[in-house]
Write a protein that holds these residues in place. Sequence first.
Motif: not given
Length: 479
Positions: A218-234
Amino acid sequence: MAMPQQGMSTDEVFARLDEYRQDDLPVKGGRAWGFVYDAGPEVDAVKQRAVVTYLGKNGLDPTVFPSLERLENDILAIARDHLNGGEEVVGTFTSGGTESCMLAVKAARERGRAKGIEEPELLLPVTAHAAFHKGARYFGVKVVPVAVDPESFMVDLADLEAKLGPSTVLMVGSAAGYAHGVIDPIEAMGKLAKERDVLLHVDGCIGAWLLPFLAELGEDIPPFDFRVPGVTSISMDLHKYAYAPKGSSVLLFRDAELRRHSYFACAGWTGYSVVNTTMQSTKSAAPLAGAWAVLHYLGHEGYRKLAASIRDATRALLEGIEAQEDLRILGAPKMGLIAIASDTVEVFQLCDALAARGWYVQPQLAYGGSPKNVHLMVEPANARMAEPFLADLAECVREVKASPAEGPNEMLVQAAKMLTPEMVEQRFDELIAMVGGGGGEEGGMLPKERAGLNAVIDMLSTETKEALLKEFMSKLYRA
Ligand SMILES: *Cc1c(COP(=O)(O)O)cnc(C)c1O
């Protein structure tokens, strides 16, 4: 010390190791707010057994040890699911966050070369981890620093856009950044990266494993993973909040084509054909097996429970620190990475006072708009320690306020101001003596109380600091 002519007995060997360990930071007990991650004795037992089982296997060639291929594919599939990557997302198991970040830089350089970019540039927020500087220096990529907002410590999007140029091969955002626990605006960065056909690496070394559990809670965490278009590596370390043995991290790429740029192959010598996914060639399989074992032992529920305890402790700490009028928290941390600054007490002295009460906290120097501060990293073993820590912290603030240190004297300030990287080797011993250190060969080089030393280092230029750090290491390793 020389190698003994006759070998020692097992008892003697271990007695000696016990003796050597005396002054090490305790890895158990929750009094260290950094460096160690302790998920409890059951997890330790599982980890140790897996490590011992796989100690002798060589990660050089998975065709000779096919179980290593299975272990790595299992871990990568779990990691990809965790970060909402589709079937096309692929990865590499690496030895740690630094190697993951460096390989992301290498892949970006190679892709840039393939596009004809001769002098590649890396857009790096000042809050990005040093590992990217390391990658840039090792692989000949130019770092272009990007400013962050002085209040939120998130990357300044206008500055990022202004610095994007034809030679930019990669930009980096953190989820979360080590120093402040802040998540960069990854969605906005992804949009820009896509528009300009630049790679975007999300450094989730410390956050990417934990944050999805916090979001689920339930914490407010903005999307940062592969759902975000443009993210090419993590990059995502398993030896942090996944509690795997040290030497465990993963680097995930949007697709296999990009990952290929991180690989190395060599058939141009007289020995065996070499193909490496990582920087090491012969490598221990122990961390891989240890990571696999812990992931399967804890499972989703196990990790969620541990995440909840970290969340509760972090909340208590943030509230307790904010309630102390002499202290303020930098930015708005999204996870248990807390930077405490003060306008009224000397924070390096506060570190010493806490150390005297048996707490290990990390001093962070001022840089790029971030003032000097005390850093806490919350892990499961510290979760029970929030209350006693807060009580001691309040006491230490009172103590330091009541007897503030004089600060470096005029002579020391002058010496520090004049110091250049070239002078460091010659002036090192003198400088250390001036801040109360250098107790001879055996006495340890650093003074027990570090506030004076940190205050001096804080005055130096980045280049001089780096020269000083290298000189320190060079003295530490005398042989
Ligand atoms: C820890 C960390 C790294 C580097 O990882 P190592 O495992 O220490 O090599 C990189 N980025 C962030 C955000 C980290 O916290």
